[in-house]
Design an enzyme around this catalytic site. Structure first.
Site, mmCIF file in Angstrom:
data_model
loop_
_atom_site.group_PDB
_atom_site.id
_atom_site.type_symbol
_atom_site.label_atom_id
_atom_site.label_comp_id
_atom_site.label_asym_id
_atom_site.label_seq_id
_atom_site.Cartn_x
_atom_site.Cartn_y
_atom_site.Cartn_z
ATOM 1 N N GLY A 81 23.474 30.640 -15.120
ATOM 2 C CA GLY A 81 22.858 31.749 -14.393
ATOM 3 C C GLY A 81 21.665 31.288 -13.575
ATOM 4 O O GLY A 81 21.525 31.639 -12.392
ATOM 5 N N ASN B 216 36.935 26.797 -12.131
ATOM 6 C CA ASN B 216 37.413 25.470 -11.758
ATOM 7 C C ASN B 216 38.867 25.312 -12.231
ATOM 8 O O ASN B 216 39.439 26.235 -12.841
ATOM 9 C CB ASN B 216 36.477 24.370 -12.276
ATOM 10 C CG ASN B 216 36.448 24.294 -13.799
ATOM 11 O OD1 ASN B 216 37.382 24.721 -14.485
ATOM 12 N ND2 ASN B 216 35.375 23.732 -14.338
ATOM 13 N N THR C 227 37.928 26.150 -7.723
ATOM 14 C CA THR C 227 37.304 24.938 -7.188
ATOM 15 C C THR C 227 38.079 23.719 -7.694
ATOM 16 O O THR C 227 38.559 23.694 -8.832
ATOM 17 C CB THR C 227 35.816 24.852 -7.578
ATOM 18 O OG1 THR C 227 35.697 24.886 -8.996
ATOM 19 C CG2 THR C 227 35.031 26.006 -6.980
ATOM 20 N N GLY D 35 36.953 20.300 -7.409
ATOM 21 C CA GLY D 35 36.144 19.076 -7.397
ATOM 22 C C GLY D 35 36.147 18.449 -6.004
ATOM 23 O O GLY D 35 35.924 19.139 -5.002
ATOM 24 N N GLY E 100 37.906 20.085 -2.883
ATOM 25 C CA GLY E 100 37.505 21.327 -2.230
ATOM 26 C C GLY E 100 37.783 22.553 -3.072
ATOM 27 O O GLY E 100 37.462 22.577 -4.262
ATOM 28 N N ASP F 173 26.656 12.751 -10.126
ATOM 29 C CA ASP F 173 26.730 13.630 -11.308
ATOM 30 C C ASP F 173 27.324 14.968 -10.867
ATOM 31 O O ASP F 173 26.782 15.623 -9.978
ATOM 32 C CB ASP F 173 25.305 13.816 -11.874
ATOM 33 C CG ASP F 173 25.259 14.700 -13.107
ATOM 34 O OD1 ASP F 173 26.330 15.127 -13.588
ATOM 35 O OD2 ASP F 173 24.137 14.964 -13.588
ATOM 36 N N ASP G 186 28.019 25.608 -10.155
ATOM 37 C CA ASP G 186 26.954 26.618 -10.056
ATOM 38 C C ASP G 186 26.403 26.677 -8.628
ATOM 39 O O ASP G 186 26.125 27.759 -8.106
ATOM 40 C CB ASP G 186 25.811 26.284 -11.024
ATOM 41 C CG ASP G 186 26.279 26.269 -12.459
ATOM 42 O OD1 ASP G 186 27.291 26.935 -12.762
ATOM 43 O OD2 ASP G 186 25.648 25.578 -13.277
ATOM 44 N N ALA H 152 23.230 13.667 -6.720
ATOM 45 C CA ALA H 152 22.062 13.253 -7.512
ATOM 46 C C ALA H 152 22.250 13.698 -8.957
ATOM 47 O O ALA H 152 23.083 14.564 -9.243
ATOM 48 C CB ALA H 152 20.775 13.836 -6.928
ATOM 49 N N GLY I 199 21.631 15.522 -12.505
ATOM 50 C CA GLY I 199 21.101 16.807 -12.966
ATOM 51 C C GLY I 199 21.729 17.959 -12.208
ATOM 52 O O GLY I 199 22.166 17.816 -11.063
HETATM 53 O O1 RIB Z 1 27.111 24.260 -15.125
HETATM 54 C C1 RIB Z 1 26.148 23.340 -15.556
HETATM 55 C C2 RIB Z 1 25.286 23.981 -16.596
HETATM 56 O O2 RIB Z 1 26.085 24.274 -17.718
HETATM 57 C C3 RIB Z 1 24.183 23.087 -17.122
HETATM 58 O O3 RIB Z 1 22.982 23.230 -16.411
HETATM 59 C C4 RIB Z 1 24.078 23.513 -18.579
HETATM 60 O O4 RIB Z 1 22.872 24.140 -18.888
HETATM 61 C C5 RIB Z 1 25.258 24.433 -18.828
HETATM 62 O O5 RIB Z 1 24.854 25.737 -18.816
#
Ligand code: RIB
Length: 304
Positions: free
Chosen positions: A46, A190, A220, A222, A225, A246, A252, A285, A287
């Site tokens: 979220g 996905n 989705t 990956g 597309g 990553d 999200d 990147a 994270g």
């Molecule tokens: O979609 C990635 C997210 O899934 C991560 O940030 C993790 O917190 C999980 O909620």
């Protein structure tokens, strides 16, 4: 519709602190691996989606629950600094803030385990109260995801005003409720979630099935597309080639960008093109929010 509107994104979803573990391989069942490095980052589907929508310059609010611990306070401060409205994020001292253990391999693939914490306490009453404050209106997009209790979804359906759009990211995939016929969300999943929800590994067939059960569907893919299925059609949108670091949070970023573009009044097809580019940028990147695309980044990607 491709005009400009002043819709907002109202995200209802989770807030986590991500504990990042870089692994030589993702451990399989019964396997132990030694991590090569560790880190910490802000996450939660979220929160990630809300931050991605706000980065596109669209007014964005988050409805969520964090614990009254240091993690929750840090997460709130970070959301504020990302221009996400947090007046409707509840601090609940009875639970810890959500956490996720995010393992990433050298190819950028991930495995994630989530400790729900305060996210599991977000109730339908909380969502009703928050949406009463936010007063959803025509052109707004309500964006939901699967890391908060499914009982929040009927509340969103009940609060959806005429002309507002609802986008539901069914991640992690769980049984979908029976939506009221006139209040169905656009589903975004996905490939793995599409297979879990429909029982078919054929992504195109899954997209069509999901679209019929909802107000359209996006699957989705990956690096390949996304598929956009609506009104009996299914279109493939290819992704630009990027160097993958990553993949965490790419979905999200896709969802937040898609919601922002829909709130601006773009058609689903055009919004999905921008969201595919945003998802590609996001994987460059480490994270979930390591590479957060802004409109200028996406414009630059297109001119390469
Ligand atoms: O979609 C990635 C997210 O899934 C991560 O940030 C993790 O917190 C999980 O909620």
């Amino acid at each position: 519709m491709n005009g400009i509107s002043d819709g907002r994104v109202l995200a209802v979803g989770s807030v986590n602190i991500d504990r990042l573990l870089r692994c030589p391989v993702l451990p399989s069942a019964g396997e132990t691996v030694l991590v090569t490095s560790t880190g910490e980052a802000f996450g939660g589907k979220g929160a990630n989606q809300a931050v991605a929508a706000a980065a596109m310059g669209v007014v964005t609010h988050l409805v969520a629950k964090v614990g009254g611990d240091a993690d929750g306070l840090k997460a709130l401060a970070d959301l504020r600094s990302a221009s996400v409205g947090v007046d409707t994020v509840i601090v609940d001292v009875s639970a810890p803030t959500g956490q996720a253990l995010v393992m990433v391999d050298p190819d950028g693939e991930n495995s994630i385990a989530v400790i729900a914490g305060a996210n599991a306490l977000l109730s339908s009453e909380d969502v009703t109260d928050a949406l009463t404050v936010l007063q959803p209106r025509a052109h707004d997009v309500i964006l939901t995801s699967g890391e908060v209790p499914a009982s929040c979804l009927p509340t969103v359906a009940a609060c959806l005003p005429p002309g507002a759009r609802w986008v539901h990211n069914a991640a992690p995939a769980g049984p979908l409720p029976a939506w009221p016929a006139d209040r169905r969300p656009l589903l975004v999943v996905n490939e793995v979630e599409a297979r879990q929800l429909t029982g078919t590994a054929d992504a195109r067939a899954a997209a069509r099935t999901l679209a019929e059960a909802a107000d359209g569907a996006v699957v989705t893919l990956g690096g390949e597309g996304a598929l956009v299925a609506e009104e009996g059609h299914c279109a493939h949108i290819p992704a630009p080639a990027v160097t993958v670091v990553d993949t965490t949070g790419a979905g999200d970023t896709f969802c937040g960008t898609l919601a922002a573009e829909l709130a601006r009044g773009r058609s689903l097809a055009l919004a999905a093109v921008t969201a595919v580019d945003a998802g590609a940028f996001a994987v460059t990147a480490l994270g979930a929010r390591g590479a957060l695309p802004r409109p200028r980044d996406l414009a630059r990607m297109r001119t390469r």
